[in-house]
Design a protein around this motif. Structure first.
Motif, PDB file in Angstrom:
ATOM      1  N   ILE A 125       0.838  -1.202   0.000  1.00 36.34           N
ATOM      2  CA  ILE A 125       0.000   0.000   0.000  1.00 36.34           C
ATOM      3  C   ILE A 125       0.870   1.248   0.000  1.00 36.34           C
ATOM      4  O   ILE A 125       0.577   2.231  -0.695  1.00 36.34           O
ATOM      5  N   ALA A 126       1.967   1.201   0.758  1.00 36.42           N
ATOM      6  CA  ALA A 126       2.877   2.352   0.812  1.00 36.42           C
ATOM      7  C   ALA A 126       3.441   2.667  -0.568  1.00 36.42           C
ATOM      8  O   ALA A 126       3.610   3.847  -0.934  1.00 36.42           O
ATOM      9  N   ASP A 127       3.724   1.626  -1.353  1.00 40.55           N
ATOM     10  CA  ASP A 127       4.227   1.845  -2.715  1.00 40.55           C
ATOM     11  C   ASP A 127       3.189   2.595  -3.548  1.00 40.55           C
ATOM     12  O   ASP A 127       3.520   3.532  -4.285  1.00 40.55           O
ATOM     13  N   TYR A 128       1.961   2.154  -3.457  1.00 38.97           N
ATOM     14  CA  TYR A 128       0.896   2.793  -4.237  1.00 38.97           C
ATOM     15  C   TYR A 128       0.657   4.230  -3.774  1.00 38.97           C
ATOM     16  O   TYR A 128       0.448   5.133  -4.594  1.00 38.97           O
ATOM     17  N   VAL A 129       0.649   4.457  -2.476  1.00 39.99           N
ATOM     18  CA  VAL A 129       0.448   5.810  -1.948  1.00 39.99           C
ATOM     19  C   VAL A 129       1.545   6.740  -2.453  1.00 39.99           C
ATOM     20  O   VAL A 129       1.283   7.893  -2.819  1.00 39.99           O
ATOM     21  N   GLU A 130       2.770   6.262  -2.489  1.00 39.30           N
ATOM     22  CA  GLU A 130       3.891   7.067  -2.980  1.00 39.30           C
ATOM     23  C   GLU A 130       3.659   7.470  -4.439  1.00 39.30           C
ATOM     24  O   GLU A 130       3.957   8.604  -4.834  1.00 39.30           O
ATOM     25  N   ARG A 131       3.108   6.548  -5.221  1.00 41.95           N
ATOM     26  CA  ARG A 131       2.860   6.845  -6.637  1.00 41.95           C
ATOM     27  C   ARG A 131       1.782   7.915  -6.809  1.00 41.95           C
ATOM     28  O   ARG A 131       1.761   8.645  -7.812  1.00 41.95           O
ATOM     29  N   LEU A 132       0.887   8.032  -5.827  1.00 47.87           N
ATOM     30  CA  LEU A 132      -0.179   9.040  -5.909  1.00 47.87           C
ATOM     31  C   LEU A 132       0.355  10.467  -5.846  1.00 47.87           C
ATOM     32  O   LEU A 132      -0.352  11.410  -6.210  1.00 47.87           O
ATOM     33  N   LYS A 133       1.601  10.625  -5.394  1.00 53.19           N
ATOM     34  CA  LYS A 133       2.203  11.961  -5.340  1.00 53.19           C
ATOM     35  C   LYS A 133       2.404  12.539  -6.738  1.00 53.19           C
ATOM     36  O   LYS A 133       2.578  13.749  -6.897  1.00 53.19           O
ATOM     37  N   LYS A 134       2.384  11.672  -7.750  1.00 53.92           N
ATOM     38  CA  LYS A 134       2.605  12.116  -9.124  1.00 53.92           C
ATOM     39  C   LYS A 134       1.330  12.018  -9.978  1.00 53.92           C
ATOM     40  O   LYS A 134       1.384  12.226 -11.184  1.00 53.92           O
ATOM     41  N   VAL A 135       0.219  11.674  -9.333  1.00 53.14           N
ATOM     42  CA  VAL A 135      -1.049  11.543 -10.071  1.00 53.14           C
ATOM     43  C   VAL A 135      -1.932  12.751  -9.764  1.00 53.14           C
ATOM     44  O   VAL A 135      -2.253  13.007  -8.600  1.00 53.14           O
ATOM     45  N   MET A 136      -2.304  13.483 -10.801  1.00 51.23           N
ATOM     46  CA  MET A 136      -3.096  14.693 -10.600  1.00 51.23           C
ATOM     47  C   MET A 136      -4.564  14.365 -10.343  1.00 51.23           C
ATOM     48  O   MET A 136      -5.158  13.533 -11.035  1.00 51.23           O
ATOM     49  N   PHE A 137      -5.113  15.009  -9.334  1.00 46.64           N
ATOM     50  CA  PHE A 137      -6.564  14.987  -9.136  1.00 46.64           C
ATOM     51  C   PHE A 137      -7.201  15.917 -10.158  1.00 46.64           C
ATOM     52  O   PHE A 137      -8.153  15.558 -10.850  1.00 46.64           O
ATOM     53  N   HIS A 138      -6.651  17.127 -10.265  1.00 45.00           N
ATOM     54  CA  HIS A 138      -7.016  18.086 -11.294  1.00 45.00           C
ATOM     55  C   HIS A 138      -5.884  19.099 -11.369  1.00 45.00           C
ATOM     56  O   HIS A 138      -5.337  19.489 -10.333  1.00 45.00           O
ATOM     57  N   ASP A 139      -5.555  19.519 -12.583  1.00 42.79           N
ATOM     58  CA  ASP A 139      -4.386  20.403 -12.719  1.00 42.79           C
ATOM     59  C   ASP A 139      -4.580  21.757 -12.035  1.00 42.79           C
ATOM     60  O   ASP A 139      -3.602  22.435 -11.714  1.00 42.79           O
ATOM     61  N   LYS A 140      -5.829  22.154 -11.781  1.00 41.02           N
ATOM     62  CA  LYS A 140      -6.070  23.415 -11.084  1.00 41.02           C
ATOM     63  C   LYS A 140      -6.176  23.230  -9.571  1.00 41.02           C
ATOM     64  O   LYS A 140      -6.351  24.198  -8.837  1.00 41.02           O
ATOM     65  N   ILE A 141      -6.071  21.989  -9.130  1.00 44.06           N
ATOM     66  CA  ILE A 141      -6.262  21.710  -7.701  1.00 44.06           C
ATOM     67  C   ILE A 141      -5.034  21.047  -7.073  1.00 44.06           C
ATOM     68  O   ILE A 141      -4.581  21.440  -6.001  1.00 44.06           O
ATOM     69  N   GLY A 142      -4.488  20.056  -7.735  1.00 45.37           N
ATOM     70  CA  GLY A 142      -3.305  19.388  -7.190  1.00 45.37           C
ATOM     71  C   GLY A 142      -3.381  17.887  -7.364  1.00 45.37           C
ATOM     72  O   GLY A 142      -4.211  17.360  -8.114  1.00 45.37           O
ATOM     73  N   THR A 143      -2.523  17.178  -6.659  1.00 47.35           N
ATOM     74  CA  THR A 143      -2.434  15.726  -6.795  1.00 47.35           C
ATOM     75  C   THR A 143      -3.452  15.014  -5.907  1.00 47.35           C
ATOM     76  O   THR A 143      -4.009  15.597  -4.975  1.00 47.35           O
ATOM     77  N   ILE A 144      -3.623  13.733  -6.182  1.00 44.58           N
ATOM     78  CA  ILE A 144      -4.495  12.913  -5.343  1.00 44.58           C
ATOM     79  C   ILE A 144      -3.884  12.760  -3.954  1.00 44.58           C
ATOM     80  O   ILE A 144      -4.609  12.734  -2.943  1.00 44.58           O
ATOM     81  N   TYR A 145      -2.572  12.702  -3.890  1.00 38.14           N
ATOM     82  CA  TYR A 145      -1.908  12.590  -2.589  1.00 38.14           C
ATOM     83  C   TYR A 145      -2.208  13.810  -1.736  1.00 38.14           C
ATOM     84  O   TYR A 145      -2.514  13.698  -0.536  1.00 38.14           O
ATOM     85  N   GLU A 146      -2.150  14.997  -2.335  1.00 45.74           N
ATOM     86  CA  GLU A 146      -2.461  16.219  -1.590  1.00 45.74           C
ATOM     87  C   GLU A 146      -3.928  16.224  -1.144  1.00 45.74           C
ATOM     88  O   GLU A 146      -4.234  16.688  -0.041  1.00 45.74           O
ATOM     89  N   LYS A 147      -4.797  15.707  -2.002  1.00 49.50           N
ATOM     90  CA  LYS A 147      -6.210  15.612  -1.612  1.00 49.50           C
ATOM     91  C   LYS A 147      -6.350  14.719  -0.388  1.00 49.50           C
ATOM     92  O   LYS A 147      -7.091  15.051   0.553  1.00 49.50           O
ATOM     93  N   MET A 148      -5.665  13.585  -0.360  1.00 47.12           N
ATOM     94  CA  MET A 148      -5.752  12.682   0.791  1.00 47.12           C
ATOM     95  C   MET A 148      -5.256  13.370   2.059  1.00 47.12           C
ATOM     96  O   MET A 148      -5.816  13.163   3.143  1.00 47.12           O
ATOM     97  N   GLU A 149      -4.204  14.192   1.929  1.00 50.00           N
ATOM     98  CA  GLU A 149      -3.702  14.898   3.111  1.00 50.00           C
ATOM     99  C   GLU A 149      -4.731  15.897   3.628  1.00 50.00           C
ATOM    100  O   GLU A 149      -4.910  16.042   4.846  1.00 50.00           O
ATOM    101  N   ARG A 150      -5.402  16.596   2.719  1.00 51.30           N
ATOM    102  CA  ARG A 150      -6.454  17.533   3.150  1.00 51.30           C
ATOM    103  C   ARG A 150      -7.604  16.776   3.802  1.00 51.30           C
ATOM    104  O   ARG A 150      -8.120  17.166   4.852  1.00 51.30           O
ATOM    105  N   VAL A 151      -8.020  15.693   3.162  1.00 52.95           N
ATOM    106  CA  VAL A 151      -9.142  14.903   3.672  1.00 52.95           C
ATOM    107  C   VAL A 151      -8.808  14.312   5.039  1.00 52.95           C
ATOM    108  O   VAL A 151      -9.680  14.224   5.920  1.00 52.95           O
ATOM    109  N   ASN A 152      -7.559  13.940   5.251  1.00 52.59           N
ATOM    110  CA  ASN A 152      -7.139  13.411   6.550  1.00 52.59           C
ATOM    111  C   ASN A 152      -7.401  14.431   7.663  1.00 52.59           C
ATOM    112  O   ASN A 152      -7.933  14.096   8.730  1.00 52.59           O
TER     113      ASN A 152
END
Length: 691
Positions: A338-365
């Motif tokens: 799971i840690a490997d996959y979470v690390e990969r989310l740092k490079k996956v965009m949620f939306h280019d005007k908003i940020g990455t999916i990883y950043e979204k998870m940090e906000r949601v946390n």
């Protein structure tokens, strides 16, 4: 004499999801057409297949009813000249009505005499009326439209033939050079063209050419054949209603068959197998009597039983290829953590005007933890929520979800369990996506519910802050559905959740981690989001409430959603009470006057400024009410407020609120404002219709 009229629109294959609503639309438009044309009928029968939309009108009248009416013209003084002759105005009026001046007579209307003529309009024959049915055909609207050839006209699919029969007579019209006639088409491969002798032959004549035009009959055939197969093999078959309708709209003559796949694929999770069969191949899956998935499936062929073995073999081959892919992804996905996959989310965009999916998870946390504490989750639930919110999007970068996007969240739960996460964390990963539709299933666990709330409010806040608001029917990011999900979850859990609490959670996250909000800092969209979510509350309550009650409770958009519903229920419960009108009039008189107090005036009421006993009585009554107000249920609050009517009435009899002495005036307004604030839990009571 009653007649039968048949209209059939023959088309290239229509998408399955379009068939049923289009058939319903055709029925409605035909009803509207006949009613507008004053042509009576008994009923309309609907028929549909992937290649045709049809209606049969039964009990159709011979002709329109005749109309005899009086047409009003100019005043008598204008209709006649000085010599008593018909004026040009009178002549023009009578000519316009198809009459002569000799047909004019006078009638008095509100003390003035006017010229009238009796106008007789003979009803048109049914055939004359139905010649305009072309408008019904061309007025149909579809979710997807196309042009063909060199035409500008748009339709769901190219029109290939038209049938228009009134009993045994063709009612002519044409659409794009397609002339309506009496010839329909049988099954594309198993049938031939049919020249209908009359409208009554439809749909029996089509059955002889391997077309079951009655969608209900076709569906019943499918269900019956499935049940026969299940009984023969001692199977249970889950007949999903949506899948059944889709399959029904893919065939004109249904033949149900069973196929199988290798047992080795049963090691793949059931959810993957079911998705492969149901969503990708439109197969019904099969279980034993204990509910265990079997290596079999059921499908429906568009045709008869000839060469059915070849059809079964072909479907098995296609499904096996799908399952091979699934087995490969399932094995490969487990080679990473799971840690490997979470690390990969740092490079996956949620939306280019908003940020990455990883950043979204940090906000949601951060948002989830804040909401979890406010909503009273236990320490263990908070710990599970914290872990789930740190990883809940990890499955988006797995091979399985990449291939089967419908399984996002579902695979997250499965993989989380395989990698040692506890059941509560794994379940929350799946429940975060709920509800997936306006009336879809809601999260059952508290952890999943809060995670879902946090994710949804983060998305709403982010897109609003980025300036990507829904407009009209355009809602590409499904923000309306997410806001509706927030309200539904809160109501289902009976949580005291409100838009201000959701926005406070976002502000708290922003304060703690402003770096996560560089592109989407919450700023000037507070009111927009409040109104946006309030619209979803109103959407849920609409239909169950009187309009004025709904208007009243929705005036307070900051109430907890559960409180808004309870306030509405309480008002509705007491609408017919004795003295309800008088009680509301007293309270609304208070609230209207209270608006004269400036919002910044928050000073306490000063009893030293009272000038009569009624002021003291009202002051004491309000203080008594306030002692238990916070802990009282909503209905008790409402009855307590109603108990203020008599002291309020005496107060207004003896007290001039807008006194000359400024100190006395504002002291009195503060007293009224205090009552108004208490009533605002029910919204704006002056919206209630008490007449």
């Amino acid at each position: 004499m009653a007649h039968t009229y048949l209209l059939e629109i023959g088309l290239e294959e229509i998408p399955a999801h379009v068939v049923t609503p289009s058939s319903q639309q055709l029925v409605k438009k035909m009803e509207n057409f006949l009613q507008a044309e004053r042509l009576e009928f008994e009923k309309i029968e609907a028929y549909s297949t992937p290649r045709r939309l049809a209606v049969k009108v039964l009990g159709l009248a011979d002709k329109q009813a005749d109309i005899e009416e009086e047409a009003k013209g100019p005043a008598k003084k204008i209709a006649l000249d000085a010599e008593g002759n018909w004026s040009k105005a009178a002549q023009g009026f009578s000519r316009g009505q198809g009459c002569t001046p000799d047909d004019i007579f006078f009638k008095e209307l509100k003390g003035v005499e006017y010229a009238y003529v009796k106008k007789f309009i003979p009803g048109k024959t049914a055939k004359e009326v139905l010649s305009g049915v072309k408008d019904v055909v061309m007025d149909l609207k579809f979710p997807t439209m196309m042009r063909w050839s060199t035409n500008d006209f748009e339709y769901v699919r190219p029109i290939r033939w038209l049938v228009s029969l009134l009993d045994d007579e063709v009612v002519s019209f044409s659409v794009l050079e397609r002339e309506a006639g009496r010839t329909t088409k049988g099954h594309r491969f198993l049938g031939k063209d049919i020249k209908l002798a009359n409208a009554q032959q439809y749909p029996v004549a089509l059955e002889k050419e391997m077309v079951i035009a009655d969608a209900k009959k076709r569906q019943a055939m499918i269900v019956d054949q499935i049940e026969q197969l299940a009984a023969k093999n001692d199977w249970q078959v889950v007949v999903d209603p949506e899948l059944l309708e889709e399959v029904n709209n893919l065939v004109e003559y249904p033949t149900v068959f069973a196929g199988s796949f290798d047992k080795k694929y049963l090691t793949i999770p059931d959810a993957v197998l079911i998705t492969s069969m149901k969503d990708h191949q439109r197969f019904f899956y099969v279980t034993d009597q204990a509910g265990n998935l079997l290596p079999n499936f059921i499908s429906v062929r568009n045709g008869n039983k000839e060469h059915l073995d070849n059809v079964i073999a072909g479907n098995e081959k296609v499904l096996t290829a799908r399952l091979e892919d699934a087995a490969f992804f399932y094995e490969e996905d487990q080679k990473q953590t799971i840690a490997d996959y979470v690390e990969r989310l740092k490079k996956v965009m949620f939306h280019d005007k908003i940020g990455t999916i990883y950043e979204k998870m940090e906000r949601v946390n951060l948002i989830a933890h804040y909401l979890g504490e406010k909503l009273g989750l236990s320490d263990q639930e908070l710990a599970d929520l914290d872990r789930a919110s740190q990883i809940y999007k990890f499955d988006l970068v797995t091979g399985m979800v990449g291939e089967f996007s419908e399984l996002q969240g579902v695979m997250g739960e499965i993989y989380a369990k395989l990698q040692g996460e506890n059941d509560a964390v794994a379940r929350a990963i799946r429940e975060e996506y709920m509800p997936t539709s306006a009336d879809g299933e809601l999260p059952a666990s508290n952890v999943g519910a809060v995670l879902s709330l946090a994710d949804k409010i983060d998305s709403i806040q982010a897109f609003f802050s980025a300036g990507m608001l829904p407009s009209g029917s355009n809602d590409p990011y499904a923000l309306r559905r997410q806001a509706l999900g927030i309200v539904r979850i809160a109501l289902d859990k009976n949580w005291a959740l409100s838009t201000p609490l959701l926005q406070a959670a976002v502000r708290d996250a922003y304060t703690k981690r402003p770096d996560l909000y560089e592109k989407i800092a919450p700023s000037e969209n507070k009111a927009e989001i409040r109104d946006f979510i309030a619209d979803r509350v109103q959407q849920i309550l609409t239909g169950n409430l009187r309009h004025d009650v709904l208007e009243a409770v929705m005036a307070n958009k900051d109430n907890a959603f559960t409180l808004t519903r309870k306030a509405a229920d309480s008002l509705t419960k007491h609408l017919e009470d004795a003295n309800f009108k008088e009680d509301m009039e007293a309270l609304t008189r208070v609230t209207r006057l209270a608006t004269k107090l400036a919002d910044k005036d928050v000073d306490s009421v000063d009893p030293a400024l009272f000038e009569n006993d009624s002021e003291k009585e009202l002051y004491n009554a309000v203080n008594t009410l306030k002692r238990d107000f916070a802990t009282a249920d909503i209905d008790e609050k409402f009855m307590a407020l109603r108990s203020l009517r008599q002291p309020i009435e005496r107060y207004f009899e003896e007290t001039m609120v807008m006194a000359d002495d400024e100190a006395v005036k504002f002291n009195r307004l503060r007293q009224l404002a205090e009552i108004a604030r208490l009533t605002f839990i029910f919204g704006s009571l002056d919206a209630l219709n008490t007449k």
